[in-house]
Design a protein around this motif. Structure first.
Motif, PDB file in Angstrom:
ATOM      1  N   HIS A  40      10.902  12.871   6.233  1.00 22.51           N
ATOM      2  CA  HIS A  40      11.401  11.794   7.121  1.00 22.51           C
ATOM      3  C   HIS A  40      11.059  10.387   6.639  1.00 22.51           C
ATOM      4  CE1 HIS A  40      12.059  15.148   9.804  1.00 22.51           C
ATOM      5  NE2 HIS A  40      10.764  15.346   9.976  1.00 22.51           N
ATOM      6  N   ARG A  41      10.476  10.244   5.452  1.00 18.89           N
ATOM      7  CA  ARG A  41       9.970   8.933   5.016  1.00 18.89           C
ATOM      8  C   ARG A  41      11.077   7.889   4.866  1.00 18.89           C
ATOM      9  NH1 ARG A  41       4.914   7.781   2.801  1.00 18.89           N
ATOM     10  NH2 ARG A  41       4.353   9.779   1.884  1.00 18.89           N
ATOM     11  N   THR A  42      12.268   8.313   4.497  1.00 20.13           N
ATOM     12  CA  THR A  42      13.317   7.333   4.172  1.00 20.13           C
ATOM     13  C   THR A  42      14.301   7.084   5.322  1.00 20.13           C
ATOM     14  OG1 THR A  42      14.676   9.048   3.152  1.00 20.13           O
ATOM     15  CG2 THR A  42      13.172   7.829   1.704  1.00 20.13           C
ATOM     16  N   LEU A  52       7.121   5.924   6.722  1.00 22.03           N
ATOM     17  CA  LEU A  52       6.104   6.855   7.222  1.00 22.03           C
ATOM     18  C   LEU A  52       6.618   8.294   7.158  1.00 22.03           C
ATOM     19  CD1 LEU A  52       5.936   4.184   9.514  1.00 22.03           C
ATOM     20  CD2 LEU A  52       3.751   5.347   9.631  1.00 22.03           C
ATOM     21  N   ASP A  53       5.709   9.200   6.786  1.00 25.59           N
ATOM     22  CA  ASP A  53       6.120  10.593   6.598  1.00 25.59           C
ATOM     23  C   ASP A  53       5.348  11.548   7.483  1.00 25.59           C
ATOM     24  OD1 ASP A  53       3.601  10.235   5.178  1.00 25.59           O
ATOM     25  OD2 ASP A  53       3.981  12.229   4.361  1.00 25.59           O
ATOM     26  N   TYR A  54       5.857  12.766   7.551  1.00 24.22           N
ATOM     27  CA  TYR A  54       5.055  13.887   8.012  1.00 24.22           C
ATOM     28  C   TYR A  54       5.185  14.941   6.914  1.00 24.22           C
ATOM     29  CZ  TYR A  54       3.328  17.954  10.385  1.00 24.22           C
ATOM     30  OH  TYR A  54       2.597  19.082  10.696  1.00 24.22           O
ATOM     31  N   ILE A 110       1.460   0.892   8.547  1.00 26.25           N
ATOM     32  CA  ILE A 110       0.796   1.122   9.839  1.00 26.25           C
ATOM     33  C   ILE A 110      -0.713   0.956   9.734  1.00 26.25           C
ATOM     34  CG2 ILE A 110       0.646   3.645   9.481  1.00 26.25           C
ATOM     35  CD1 ILE A 110       1.208   3.918  12.551  1.00 26.25           C
ATOM     36  N   VAL A 111      -1.301   0.373  10.767  1.00 27.45           N
ATOM     37  CA  VAL A 111      -2.746   0.410  10.965  1.00 27.45           C
ATOM     38  C   VAL A 111      -2.988   1.419  12.075  1.00 27.45           C
ATOM     39  CG1 VAL A 111      -4.807  -0.842  11.691  1.00 27.45           C
ATOM     40  CG2 VAL A 111      -3.147  -1.956  10.188  1.00 27.45           C
ATOM     41  N   ASP A 112      -3.671   2.508  11.700  1.00 31.80           N
ATOM     42  CA  ASP A 112      -3.930   3.602  12.641  1.00 31.80           C
ATOM     43  C   ASP A 112      -5.412   3.517  13.024  1.00 31.80           C
ATOM     44  OD1 ASP A 112      -4.032   6.036  13.959  1.00 31.80           O
ATOM     45  OD2 ASP A 112      -3.119   7.201  12.375  1.00 31.80           O
ATOM     46  N   GLY A 149      -7.613   2.254  11.145  1.00 29.74           N
ATOM     47  CA  GLY A 149      -8.065   0.980  10.574  1.00 29.74           C
ATOM     48  C   GLY A 149      -8.972   1.152   9.365  1.00 29.74           C
ATOM     49  N   HIS A 150      -9.366   2.385   9.045  1.00 27.37           N
ATOM     50  CA  HIS A 150     -10.302   2.585   7.929  1.00 27.37           C
ATOM     51  C   HIS A 150      -9.708   2.162   6.585  1.00 27.37           C
ATOM     52  CE1 HIS A 150     -13.198   4.380  10.523  1.00 27.37           C
ATOM     53  NE2 HIS A 150     -12.399   5.378  10.872  1.00 27.37           N
ATOM     54  N   THR A 151      -8.413   2.438   6.402  1.00 28.04           N
ATOM     55  CA  THR A 151      -7.775   2.071   5.135  1.00 28.04           C
ATOM     56  C   THR A 151      -7.840   0.565   4.920  1.00 28.04           C
ATOM     57  OG1 THR A 151      -6.281   3.960   5.297  1.00 28.04           O
ATOM     58  CG2 THR A 151      -5.608   2.165   3.821  1.00 28.04           C
ATOM     59  N   ILE A 152      -7.528  -0.180   5.950  1.00 28.12           N
ATOM     60  CA  ILE A 152      -7.450  -1.625   5.780  1.00 28.12           C
ATOM     61  C   ILE A 152      -8.843  -2.248   5.616  1.00 28.12           C
ATOM     62  CG2 ILE A 152      -7.362  -2.482   8.184  1.00 28.12           C
ATOM     63  CD1 ILE A 152      -5.081  -3.426   5.255  1.00 28.12           C
ATOM     64  N   VAL A 207       0.857  -1.187   0.000  1.00 32.27           N
ATOM     65  CA  VAL A 207       0.000   0.000   0.000  1.00 32.27           C
ATOM     66  C   VAL A 207       0.896   1.242   0.000  1.00 32.27           C
ATOM     67  CG1 VAL A 207      -1.927   1.157   1.135  1.00 32.27           C
ATOM     68  CG2 VAL A 207      -1.673  -1.329   1.356  1.00 32.27           C
ATOM     69  N   LEU A 208       0.828   1.969  -1.123  1.00 36.71           N
ATOM     70  CA  LEU A 208       1.695   3.154  -1.281  1.00 36.71           C
ATOM     71  C   LEU A 208       1.135   4.353  -0.519  1.00 36.71           C
ATOM     72  CD1 LEU A 208       2.411   2.814  -5.099  1.00 36.71           C
ATOM     73  CD2 LEU A 208       3.958   2.309  -3.193  1.00 36.71           C
ATOM     74  N   LYS A 209       2.051   5.266  -0.112  1.00 39.82           N
ATOM     75  CA  LYS A 209       3.479   5.075  -0.312  1.00 39.82           C
ATOM     76  C   LYS A 209       4.138   4.355   0.854  1.00 39.82           C
ATOM     77  CE  LYS A 209       4.053   9.610  -2.551  1.00 39.82           C
ATOM     78  NZ  LYS A 209       4.682  10.939  -2.400  1.00 39.82           N
TER      79      LYS A 209
HETATM   80  C1  PRP Z   1      -1.066   5.799   6.024  1.00 37.26           C
HETATM   81  C2  PRP Z   1      -0.553   4.371   6.084  1.00 37.26           C
HETATM   82  C3  PRP Z   1      -1.785   3.548   5.908  1.00 37.26           C
HETATM   83  C4  PRP Z   1      -2.882   4.428   6.467  1.00 37.26           C
HETATM   84  C5  PRP Z   1      -3.292   3.940   7.803  1.00 37.26           C
HETATM   85  O1  PRP Z   1      -1.091   6.223   4.706  1.00 37.26           O
HETATM   86  O2  PRP Z   1       0.393   4.128   5.100  1.00 37.26           O
HETATM   87  O3  PRP Z   1      -2.025   3.246   4.560  1.00 37.26           O
HETATM   88  O4  PRP Z   1      -2.356   5.753   6.581  1.00 37.26           O
HETATM   89  O5  PRP Z   1      -4.225   4.807   8.383  1.00 37.26           O
HETATM   90  P1  PRP Z   1      -5.644   4.351   8.900  1.00 37.26           P
HETATM   91  O6  PRP Z   1      -5.487   3.050   9.616  1.00 37.26           O
HETATM   92  O7  PRP Z   1      -6.019   5.473   9.842  1.00 37.26           O
HETATM   93  O8  PRP Z   1      -6.569   4.263   7.741  1.00 37.26           O
HETATM   94  P2  PRP Z   1      -1.230   7.762   4.286  1.00 37.26           P
HETATM   95  O9  PRP Z   1      -2.671   8.091   4.038  1.00 37.26           O
HETATM   96  O10 PRP Z   1      -0.532   8.616   5.296  1.00 37.26           O
HETATM   97  O11 PRP Z   1      -0.481   7.798   2.894  1.00 37.26           O
HETATM   98  P3  PRP Z   1       1.050   7.489   2.534  1.00 37.26           P
HETATM   99  O12 PRP Z   1       1.307   6.035   2.884  1.00 37.26           O
HETATM  100  O13 PRP Z   1       1.123   7.741   1.069  1.00 37.26           O
HETATM  101  O14 PRP Z   1       1.910   8.418   3.350  1.00 37.26           O
END
Ligand code: PRP
Length: 178
Positions: A164-166, A158-160, A101-103, A105-108, A39-41
């Motif tokens: 800092h992503r790399t 992970l970025d801000y 990262i799972v934050d 969780g909505h993305t997953i 899952v990019l990036k």
């Molecule tokens: C981040 C991370 C996950 C998602 C998790 O991506 O890479 O895909 O958030 O968050 P969630 O669990 O709250 O849905 P982001 O949207 O920051 O994009 P990036 O990976 O391109 O930086």
């Protein structure tokens, strides 16, 4: 630029990645087709290091999603949209989603529903990090690197604001640097 405080060091990450690869090698020993869906990036560094240690035959695909609005704002709904799809059919494949990262969780949740509709033989999740204090959705994580507290993390994908992503380690981003 001063070094950021380390949350998970490079050696610890690499050791855990090796352990996860061992688990995946064992679990998919008899697979006909394992497809890693990064899952990019954010996943690109983790996927790269993980895949180098896999001994089971596998392919790599990437998918890109984005959440609507500012994720820290009150209006943030958790809605996710597809930016870039995988290139090949996933029907009948053992699909392993690779996340940084799972934050919330909505993305997953969105990705699992999207990819399940492609009729894979199996669909699992491997994530380097999980922040359970922020997770709102019901998420099953089959392969987990580290559980972390609710702090802002950067590095190892992970970025801000794309910074800092790399970094080769996971760092905590202090409030005065946001
Ligand atoms: C981040 C991370 C996950 C998602 C998790 O991506 O890479 O895909 O958030 O968050 P969630 O669990 O709250 O849905 P982001 O949207 O920051 O994009 P990036 O990976 O391109 O930086």
């Amino acid at each position: 630029m001063a070094d950021l405080p380390t949350l998970i060091g490079e050696t610890d990450i690499q050791q855990r990645v090796g352990e996860l690869a061992d688990e995946i090698n064992e679990a998919y020993a008899d697979t006909d087709l394992l497809v890693l869906v990064g899952v990019l990036k954010g996943s690109f560094m983790f996927l790269s290091d993980l895949a180098k240690r896999l001994r089971v035959p596998h392919r790599v695909e990437f998918i890109a999603v984005s959440s609507y609005g500012d994720r820290e704002s009150e209006e943030h709904t958790g809605a996710v949209r597809l930016i870039m799809d995988v290139r090949h059919d996933l029907a009948g494949a053992d699909v392993l989603i690779v996340e940084d990262i799972v934050d919330t969780g909505h993305t997953i949740v969105y990705l699992k529903e999207l990819l399940q509709a492609r009729h894979p033989k199996s669909l699992r999740l491997c994530t380097l990090l999980h922040k359970p204090d922020r997770t709102e959705a019901d998420v099953e994580i089959e392969y987990l690197g580290f559980t972390i507290p609710d702090v802002w993390v950067v590095g190892f994908g992970l970025d801000y604001a794309e910074r800092h992503r790399t970094l080769p380690y996971v760092a905590e981003l202090p409030p005065d640097q946001r």
